[in-house]
Design an enzyme around this catalytic site. Structure first.
Site, mmCIF file in Angstrom:
data_model
loop_
_atom_site.group_PDB
_atom_site.id
_atom_site.type_symbol
_atom_site.label_atom_id
_atom_site.label_comp_id
_atom_site.label_asym_id
_atom_site.label_seq_id
_atom_site.Cartn_x
_atom_site.Cartn_y
_atom_site.Cartn_z
ATOM 1 N N HIS A 86 0.663 -1.130 -0.053
ATOM 2 C CA HIS A 86 -0.001 0.192 0.063
ATOM 3 C C HIS A 86 0.771 1.154 0.222
ATOM 4 O O HIS A 86 0.458 2.589 0.569
ATOM 5 C CB HIS A 86 -1.083 0.123 1.035
ATOM 6 C CG HIS A 86 -1.943 -0.988 1.067
ATOM 7 N ND1 HIS A 86 -2.485 -1.372 0.146
ATOM 8 C CD2 HIS A 86 -1.229 -2.462 1.718
ATOM 9 C CE1 HIS A 86 -3.762 -2.381 0.632
ATOM 10 N NE2 HIS A 86 -2.436 -3.239 1.387
ATOM 11 N N ARG A 126 -7.340 15.516 0.712
ATOM 12 C CA ARG A 126 -5.561 16.857 1.096
ATOM 13 C C ARG A 126 -5.156 16.649 -0.510
ATOM 14 O O ARG A 126 -5.478 15.892 -1.175
ATOM 15 C CB ARG A 126 -4.990 15.684 1.998
ATOM 16 C CG ARG A 126 -4.509 14.138 0.888
ATOM 17 C CD ARG A 126 -3.519 13.916 2.313
ATOM 18 N NE ARG A 126 -3.109 12.658 1.722
ATOM 19 C CZ ARG A 126 -3.646 11.185 1.519
ATOM 20 N NH1 ARG A 126 -4.892 11.265 2.945
ATOM 21 N NH2 ARG A 126 -3.391 9.952 0.822
HETATM 22 C C1 MV4 Z 1 -10.306 -3.884 -2.734
HETATM 23 C C2 MV4 Z 1 -8.995 -5.210 -3.601
HETATM 24 C C3 MV4 Z 1 -10.333 -5.816 -4.175
HETATM 25 N N1 MV4 Z 1 -11.533 -5.945 -3.802
HETATM 26 N N2 MV4 Z 1 -11.430 -4.377 -2.386
HETATM 27 C C4 MV4 Z 1 -6.389 -1.700 -0.351
HETATM 28 C C5 MV4 Z 1 -6.451 -0.799 0.898
HETATM 29 C C6 MV4 Z 1 -7.863 -0.042 -0.045
HETATM 30 N N3 MV4 Z 1 -7.609 1.328 -0.515
HETATM 31 C C7 MV4 Z 1 -8.549 -0.714 -1.166
HETATM 32 N N4 MV4 Z 1 -7.447 -1.612 -1.181
HETATM 33 C C8 MV4 Z 1 -8.050 -2.706 -1.556
HETATM 34 N N5 MV4 Z 1 -9.301 -3.229 -1.598
HETATM 35 C C9 MV4 Z 1 -12.357 -6.104 -2.596
HETATM 36 N N6 MV4 Z 1 -13.336 -5.471 -2.796
HETATM 37 C C10 MV4 Z 1 -8.551 -5.354 -3.239
HETATM 38 C C11 MV4 Z 1 -7.180 -3.604 -2.768
HETATM 39 C C12 MV4 Z 1 -5.822 -3.466 -2.629
HETATM 40 C C13 MV4 Z 1 -5.586 -2.432 -3.193
HETATM 41 C C14 MV4 Z 1 -6.374 -1.485 -3.510
HETATM 42 C C15 MV4 Z 1 -5.569 -0.671 -4.089
HETATM 43 C C16 MV4 Z 1 -4.567 -0.393 -4.555
HETATM 44 C C17 MV4 Z 1 -3.627 -1.035 -4.102
HETATM 45 C C18 MV4 Z 1 -3.642 -2.744 -3.402
HETATM 46 C C19 MV4 Z 1 -3.460 -3.567 -2.894
HETATM 47 C C20 MV4 Z 1 -3.925 -4.734 -2.070
HETATM 48 C C21 MV4 Z 1 -4.922 -4.766 -2.378
#
Ligand code: MV4
Length: 681
Positions: free
Chosen positions: A235, A292
């Site tokens: 992240h 932000r």
């Molecule tokens: C998700 C996902 C897959 N499916 N939700 C990661 C932190 C938060 N921003 C939400 N995230 C995710 N939510 C669903 N339903 C995958 C991620 C995710 C991710 C999202 C954006 C950028 C990098 C990421 C890395 C791992 C997982």
């Protein structure tokens, strides 16, 4: 009207905000901690006020102190940057209560987006697409399980109080659900003091695409297109780009309009980012909204040619957004690479130290370096170890990517570990080049991104001999410099294989590249050519003639012009405490010279060698046979190649006998004296 702006931040974003403020004629006040007394942002601002000790909570997070200083200095507005107090609703309220403009959204908007589950409810009511899932208050396990069964597996359990990837757990089938739910609740309670869970359809290969929005106090709202931030590690964003590759105009517009819906749902004002998950089928889902200015805002500035900080200040003064939607254009492609002081070979742990070499790519209208540090600065443990953001643009993604790689090749830092080599790996990775971007990119291509670098033929046949050349030329220069300081008694050779200047016979040069046993031995012979600064370098199956010269550029950069086996090119180099760094766009190598050990007496004599390294004349015998001498004391001087050289005692002891008299000619290799160490006396 904002005439004086306090930047309640540090590092690159503080410098970046100050730059725009200055361009607008706005006076600037920086704040600083103990660690930042000499920091770049302090030097750039018109005024600066001390906040306290280096830890953030004793300085940059002291909202009330910052307000007090702002009032004392007649500040009209405070820009919070990102991080620190930028999404602190209490601080936004404190600014308002003290009639100081907070350059950001209303406190109510910050609060509304503070809870991920509350944010999802607001967005759901506003008609912003959400990932299929359950966000209800009923947390009965049966209810959550039924929701998971209905949407189908895999599902993702998310802590309502979590964010940024914290408190998420994948569930691949219904058998795993109960155990996974209980584990996720325990973790969430432990981490956030709250175990509310969301259940969502798990998107297995989504992209992270975010929309930059701006709203003013007059009800206007526009989006400045999108950024793709899928390439992340735990992240932490690594490389961001705008626009998102292969994004259709239709999806761009739909996503932009959804982002404006989201902003209006919370009466947003200022710069905001609405994050979406973009699935492979083109559907997109609200993830979260950041209230932000984001770290990666420069890629949006590059493709829109807008100054987003200027937009923020304009809106903070109550004026309308500078452009309407149909006046905004998307031109070209931009990348941002985050240059970090961290060690990719050690779990990306932060690397602290002094930036004793900091050479950045040349800036232009297509290459931008946003940084808060200068050469000689300390990267401390107190703050995020970001050194800079390297931002490039091009007419196309391909051109921009080539510029990114070239600029990374011209980014040279010594004194801390950096992620520059890792960034080059990502940017040159085939899947990245082909824009095969998903949030699982780094784990999917882990082996390619973290494989040990192979020794290229270029490195072996050009770079390594060049490194030996630098070591030899530097020694020559040092010798000449010392010679001119009339330091005639130079221990230029102290034992077999040691350093000898201008010698006419072979020696072994050993260089240490750091790491376990990462040394390389070179056999060096003074080339038979007439060129005084040419050598024959051989090791393994390499045997090449090297020659060159050292010089300094007008701005003080040290330069090596090298010729290796007829191949000519130029390098920069630095040397500090015996450690060298040699670099150009193709190369970045650090090394030190391994001098033979004279330290332990046990092998001093075996190593010590009192043979004339070349033809010459004995100038003086400095001690009497049998006279006690101390380690390092000159005992004989001879003249060779128009230079006087002395042999020094390799240890405490005495000369037993000299084999030549002053004035006598000696052949190279002749033994000049016999020596007995004190232990043997
Ligand atoms: C998700 C996902 C897959 N499916 N939700 C990661 C932190 C938060 N921003 C939400 N995230 C995710 N939510 C669903 N339903 C995958 C991620 C995710 C991710 C999202 C954006 C950028 C990098 C990421 C890395 C791992 C997982």
């Amino acid at each position: 009207m904002i005439n004086k702006l306090l930047i309640a931040n540090r590092g690159e974003i503080a410098c970046r905000v100050i730059k725009t403020a200055k361009a607008l004629g706005v006076k600037t006040v920086a704040v600083y901690s103990d660690a930042d007394t000499q920091a770049r942002h302090v030097k750039m601002a018109d005024e600066a006020v001390y906040l306290g000790a280096s830890p953030s909570k004793e300085s940059y997070l002291r909202g009330e102190l910052i307000i007090e200083k702002a009032k004392q200095l007649g500040v009209d507005a405070i820009h919070p940057g990102y991080g620190f107090l930028s999404e602190n609703a209490d601080f936004a309220n404190l600014c308002s209560k003290n009639n100081i403009i907070f350059v950001g959204p209303p406190a109510s908007a910050i609060e509304a987006m503070g809870s991920k589950s509350a944010a999802k409810h607001i967005m759901e009511n506003a008609g912003v697409p959400l990932v299929p899932g359950y966000h209800g208050d009923d947390q009965d396990e049966a209810v959550l399980k039924a929701a998971a069964d209905d949407m189908g597996y895999p599902v993702l359990l998310k802590a309502a109080a979590g964010g940024g990837g914290k408190g998420m757990r994948q569930v691949w089938n219904e058998k795993e659900f109960s155990a996974a739910l209980n584990a996720a609740k325990r973790e969430s309670m432990a981490s956030f003091g709250d175990d509310h869970m969301l259940v969502e359809k798990y998107l297995t290969r989504p992209r992270h695409v975010e929309i930059q929005v701006f709203c003013d106090t007059l009800g206007n709202g526009v989006y400045l297109f999108e950024r793709d931030c899928s390439v992340q590690r735990r992240h932490q964003k690594i490389i961001e780009e705008a626009p998102a590759p292969n994004m259709s105009q239709d999806i761009r517009e739909k996503m932009g309009e959804a982002a404006i819906l989201a902003a209006k749902a919370i009466n947003y004002v200022g710069a905001g980012t609405v994050e979406f998950l973009l699935d492979e089928d083109g559907s997109f889902y609200f993830m979260e909204m950041n209230t932000r200015l984001q770290v990666e805002h420069p890629v949006t500035e590059m493709i829109t040619n807008e100054d987003l900080v200027q937009w923020q200040l304009t809106i903070a003064e109550g004026k309308p957004i500078p452009k309407q939607q149909d006046e905004l254009t998307l031109t070209g492609h931009a990348f941002e690479a985050r240059i970090y002081a961290e060690d990719p070979n050690n779990e990306f742990l932060p690397s602290t130290g002094t930036l004793h070499l900091l050479k950045t790519p040349e800036e232009s209208d297509v290459v931008r370096v946003d940084t808060g540090v200068e050469q000689g600065d300390e990267v401390s443990v107190f703050y995020d170890p970001m050194i800079a953001k390297l931002v490039v643009k091009g007419e196309t993604r391909e051109v921009a990517l080539k510029r990114l790689l070239h600029a990374l090749g011209n980014y040279h830092i010594e004194g801390v570990s950096t992620n520059i080599e890792f960034l080059k790996r990502v940017a040159s990775n085939e899947a990245f080049v082909n824009a095969e971007l998903t949030t699982t990119f780094v784990e999917k291509h882990h082996d390619a991104l973290f494989a040990k670098a192979e020794v290229s033929d270029h490195h072996k046949r050009i770079t390594l001999p060049t490194i030996a050349l630098l070591a030899l030329l530097h020694r020559e220069n040092t010798m000449k410099a010392k010679q001119s300081e009339t330091a005639r008694h130079l221990p230029v050779w102290r034992s077999a294989g040691a350093w000898r200047a201008n010698m006419a016979h072979s020696e072994t040069l050993t260089l240490d590249f750091g790491g376990e046993a990462d040394t390389q031995e070179f056999n060096i012979t003074h080339s038979k050519t007439t060129h005084p600064l040419a050598w024959q370098v051989s090791f393994d199956d390499v045997n090449v003639e090297v020659m060159g010269s050292l010089s300094a550029s007008p701005d003080g950069d040290l330069i090596l012009n090298a010729e290796v086996d007829g191949y000519k090119t130029q390098y920069h180099f630095a040397e500090k405490d015996g450690r060298f760094t040699l670099f150009n766009n193709e190369t970045h190598s650090s090394f030190s010279v391994v001098l033979p050990s004279l330290g332990d007496d046990s092998d001093a004599n075996q190593d010590a060698n009192f043979n004339a390294p070349m033809n010459g004349t004995i100038v003086a015998l400095l001690v009497e046979p049998g006279q006690k001498v101390e380690k390092g004391e000159p005992i004989l001087i001879m003249e060779a190649m128009k230079m006087e050289h002395s042999i020094v005692a390799p240890e405490d002891g005495m000369v037993e006998s000299f084999y030549f008299k002053a004035g006598e000619l000696v052949d190279g290799g002749a033994t000049l004296l016999s020596f007995a160490g004190s232990e043997k006396e």
